[in-house]
Design a protein around this motif. Sequence first.
Motif, PDB file in Angstrom:
ATOM      1  N   LEU A  97       0.826  -1.205   0.000  1.00  0.00           N
ATOM      2  CA  LEU A  97       0.000   0.000   0.000  1.00  0.00           C
ATOM      3  C   LEU A  97       0.858   1.252   0.000  1.00  0.00           C
ATOM      4  CD1 LEU A  97      -2.817  -1.123   2.445  1.00  0.00           C
ATOM      5  CD2 LEU A  97      -3.097  -0.511   0.041  1.00  0.00           C
ATOM      6  N   GLN A  98       1.959   1.200   0.729  1.00  0.00           N
ATOM      7  CA  GLN A  98       2.819   2.384   0.766  1.00  0.00           C
ATOM      8  C   GLN A  98       3.484   2.637  -0.580  1.00  0.00           C
ATOM      9  OE1 GLN A  98       5.031   1.597   4.323  1.00  0.00           O
ATOM     10  NE2 GLN A  98       3.832   3.075   5.532  1.00  0.00           N
ATOM     11  N   MET A 100       2.095   1.815  -3.481  1.00  0.00           N
ATOM     12  CA  MET A 100       1.016   2.415  -4.278  1.00  0.00           C
ATOM     13  C   MET A 100       0.856   3.880  -3.910  1.00  0.00           C
ATOM     14  SD  MET A 100      -2.164  -0.182  -4.001  1.00  0.00           S
ATOM     15  CE  MET A 100      -2.135  -1.858  -4.594  1.00  0.00           C
ATOM     16  N   ARG A 101       0.823   4.108  -2.635  1.00  0.00           N
ATOM     17  CA  ARG A 101       0.589   5.452  -2.128  1.00  0.00           C
ATOM     18  C   ARG A 101       1.620   6.430  -2.662  1.00  0.00           C
ATOM     19  NH1 ARG A 101      -0.791   9.529   1.597  1.00  0.00           N
ATOM     20  NH2 ARG A 101       0.916  10.702   0.692  1.00  0.00           N
ATOM     21  N   THR A 103       3.494   6.245  -5.391  1.00  0.00           N
ATOM     22  CA  THR A 103       3.288   6.506  -6.813  1.00  0.00           C
ATOM     23  C   THR A 103       2.098   7.433  -7.026  1.00  0.00           C
ATOM     24  OG1 THR A 103       4.090   4.285  -7.296  1.00  0.00           O
ATOM     25  CG2 THR A 103       2.910   5.416  -9.053  1.00  0.00           C
ATOM     26  N   LEU A 104       1.009   7.090  -6.365  1.00  0.00           N
ATOM     27  CA  LEU A 104      -0.221   7.836  -6.551  1.00  0.00           C
ATOM     28  C   LEU A 104      -0.094   9.268  -6.048  1.00  0.00           C
ATOM     29  CD1 LEU A 104      -2.834   6.945  -7.787  1.00  0.00           C
ATOM     30  CD2 LEU A 104      -3.656   6.299  -5.513  1.00  0.00           C
ATOM     31  N   ASP A 105       0.564   9.407  -4.943  1.00  0.00           N
ATOM     32  CA  ASP A 105       0.737  10.738  -4.367  1.00  0.00           C
ATOM     33  C   ASP A 105       1.544  11.616  -5.321  1.00  0.00           C
ATOM     34  OD1 ASP A 105       0.301  12.368  -1.971  1.00  0.00           O
ATOM     35  OD2 ASP A 105       2.498  12.418  -1.892  1.00  0.00           O
ATOM     36  N   VAL A 108      -0.726  12.519  -8.236  1.00  0.00           N
ATOM     37  CA  VAL A 108      -1.758  13.487  -7.859  1.00  0.00           C
ATOM     38  C   VAL A 108      -1.162  14.892  -7.770  1.00  0.00           C
ATOM     39  CG1 VAL A 108      -3.170  14.261  -5.913  1.00  0.00           C
ATOM     40  CG2 VAL A 108      -3.372  11.922  -6.728  1.00  0.00           C
ATOM     41  N   ILE A 121      -1.477  11.759 -14.708  1.00  0.00           N
ATOM     42  CA  ILE A 121      -1.938  10.477 -14.158  1.00  0.00           C
ATOM     43  C   ILE A 121      -2.263   9.530 -15.304  1.00  0.00           C
ATOM     44  CG2 ILE A 121      -3.668   9.360 -12.699  1.00  0.00           C
ATOM     45  CD1 ILE A 121      -4.065  12.083 -11.280  1.00  0.00           C
ATOM     46  N   ASP A 124       0.763   8.495 -17.226  1.00  0.00           N
ATOM     47  CA  ASP A 124       1.517   7.468 -16.516  1.00  0.00           C
ATOM     48  C   ASP A 124       0.896   6.091 -16.711  1.00  0.00           C
ATOM     49  OD1 ASP A 124       3.568   7.148 -13.972  1.00  0.00           O
ATOM     50  OD2 ASP A 124       1.905   5.720 -13.945  1.00  0.00           O
ATOM     51  N   LEU A 133       5.646  -2.765  -9.022  1.00  0.00           N
ATOM     52  CA  LEU A 133       4.190  -2.882  -9.059  1.00  0.00           C
ATOM     53  C   LEU A 133       3.735  -3.474 -10.386  1.00  0.00           C
ATOM     54  CD1 LEU A 133       2.985   0.404  -7.412  1.00  0.00           C
ATOM     55  CD2 LEU A 133       2.485  -1.906  -6.672  1.00  0.00           C
TER      56      LEU A 133
ATOM     57  N   ALA B  54      -2.842  -2.279 -10.649  1.00  0.00           N
ATOM     58  CA  ALA B  54      -1.667  -2.404  -9.779  1.00  0.00           C
ATOM     59  C   ALA B  54      -1.586  -1.241  -8.802  1.00  0.00           C
ATOM     60  CB  ALA B  54      -0.397  -2.498 -10.621  1.00  0.00           C
ATOM     61  N   LEU B  55      -2.170  -0.120  -9.184  1.00  0.00           N
ATOM     62  CA  LEU B  55      -2.213   1.014  -8.256  1.00  0.00           C
ATOM     63  C   LEU B  55      -3.414   0.920  -7.322  1.00  0.00           C
ATOM     64  CD1 LEU B  55      -1.056   4.088 -10.359  1.00  0.00           C
ATOM     65  CD2 LEU B  55       0.140   2.937  -8.500  1.00  0.00           C
ATOM     66  N   VAL B  79     -10.015  13.325 -13.407  1.00  0.00           N
ATOM     67  CA  VAL B  79      -9.048  12.270 -13.118  1.00  0.00           C
ATOM     68  C   VAL B  79      -8.482  12.457 -11.713  1.00  0.00           C
ATOM     69  CG1 VAL B  79      -6.913  11.167 -13.855  1.00  0.00           C
ATOM     70  CG2 VAL B  79      -8.434  12.201 -15.562  1.00  0.00           C
ATOM     71  N   LYS B  80      -8.125  13.684 -11.443  1.00  0.00           N
ATOM     72  CA  LYS B  80      -7.495  13.959 -10.151  1.00  0.00           C
ATOM     73  C   LYS B  80      -8.434  13.629  -8.999  1.00  0.00           C
ATOM     74  CE  LYS B  80      -4.671  17.387  -7.773  1.00  0.00           C
ATOM     75  NZ  LYS B  80      -3.934  18.652  -7.894  1.00  0.00           N
ATOM     76  N   LEU B  87      -6.510   7.708  -3.148  1.00  0.00           N
ATOM     77  CA  LEU B  87      -5.387   7.950  -2.238  1.00  0.00           C
ATOM     78  C   LEU B  87      -5.886   8.005  -0.788  1.00  0.00           C
ATOM     79  CD1 LEU B  87      -2.362   8.510  -2.187  1.00  0.00           C
ATOM     80  CD2 LEU B  87      -2.837  10.942  -2.518  1.00  0.00           C
ATOM     81  N   ILE B  90      -6.542   4.535   0.404  1.00  0.00           N
ATOM     82  CA  ILE B  90      -5.280   3.853   0.694  1.00  0.00           C
ATOM     83  C   ILE B  90      -4.756   4.301   2.054  1.00  0.00           C
ATOM     84  CG2 ILE B  90      -2.850   3.718   0.035  1.00  0.00           C
ATOM     85  CD1 ILE B  90      -3.711   3.615  -2.860  1.00  0.00           C
ATOM     86  N   ILE B  94      -3.958   1.954   5.230  1.00  0.00           N
ATOM     87  CA  ILE B  94      -2.629   1.923   5.852  1.00  0.00           C
ATOM     88  C   ILE B  94      -2.747   2.204   7.342  1.00  0.00           C
ATOM     89  CG2 ILE B  94      -0.408   3.114   6.007  1.00  0.00           C
ATOM     90  CD1 ILE B  94      -0.477   3.470   2.963  1.00  0.00           C
TER      91      ILE B  94
END
Lengths: 141, 141
Positions: A97-98, A100-101, A103-105, A108, A121, A124, A133, B54-55, B79-80, B87, B90, B94
């Motif tokens: 999860l971290q 993912m987090r 990458t996503l962060d 964003v 986004i 990517d 991942l 995967a995300l 999207v954002k 996020l 997630i 966590i």
Amino acid sequence: MNIGDVSRRSGLPAKTIRYYEEIGLIRPQRSENGYRSFRERDLHKLAFLGRARALGFTIEDCRTLLGLYEDEGRESAQVKRIAEHHLGQIDDKIAQLQSMRATLDHLVHACAGDHRPDCPILEDLAQKIPEGLSCESERVR
Amino acid sequence: MNIGDVSRRSGLPAKTIRYYEEIGLIRPQRSENGYRSFRERDLHKLAFLGRARALGFTIEDCRTLLGLYEDEGRESAQVKRIAEHHLGQIDDKIAQLQSMRATLDHLVHACAGDHRPDCPILEDLAQKIPEGLSCESERVR
DNA sequence: AATGGGGACTCCAGTCACTGGAAGGTCAAG
DNA sequence: CTTGACCTTCCAGTGACTGGAGTCCCCATT
């Protein structure tokens, strides 16, 4: 005690309690009218299950733990092994999860989030292979 | 391209690709023999889906994201918003896992893990109400 | 005695995102 | 002609519940 009382006192939904009986985790008696009749012991077991589930143990782990709890001849090593294994699973999930987090962060923050169509986004997702991942890697459940 | 090639190139199991077709995420053509016939575009979509999954995006999020990706008139804000919401989910997961982890780690360290039956883990499950982890709280999926 | 409401009961279906397996069709190589 | 690697569809199962339909039971009020 009827199921409603036990539900209130254990914090578990009545549906869940019936389900736990169905899969053999508890065996409440029955009244003459067919209602389940719970004793303190059943309530205690349900509270045990609720807490074990809240710690994320699977139902099968809960079954084993309950068995060990009632087994005077248990060895604490058996319990510890289950808990350690579960702890390992939790660590794996947190790590995933971290990842993912992170990458996503990043994505964003890179996205303007306005009326324009340009979006890092989507770019990517359309192109990059996120390291660690890849699709082969196990998914967090 | 047959499904095997696409599977190898996208990293997704053939089963999953068939499933994605079933739920309408992709629409590959068919050869005369009934085999699915994938074009580069389909492969690209599948790779997109694999990375979004995967995300940790849900299938429905993936469907929306794919739609936005193909929509020239999208606003990056759409999207954002999805990404930010995800996020947040997630982060919740966590936090929940870390709370479990802390309790469990504490218990594991307190348990001798030997041949004797005494076990703080079981004692805890049998009695304590872990703070912030009561049965009412939402579960990590 | 009738009625109303709040429980309780069972049984079936749905969730999410696949995954496994059976039974069978297709194709290229040996 | 057979083998084996592919491909197809369809059905069932996973985990741990959750929702809902339809029925029954019990107590209190009218």
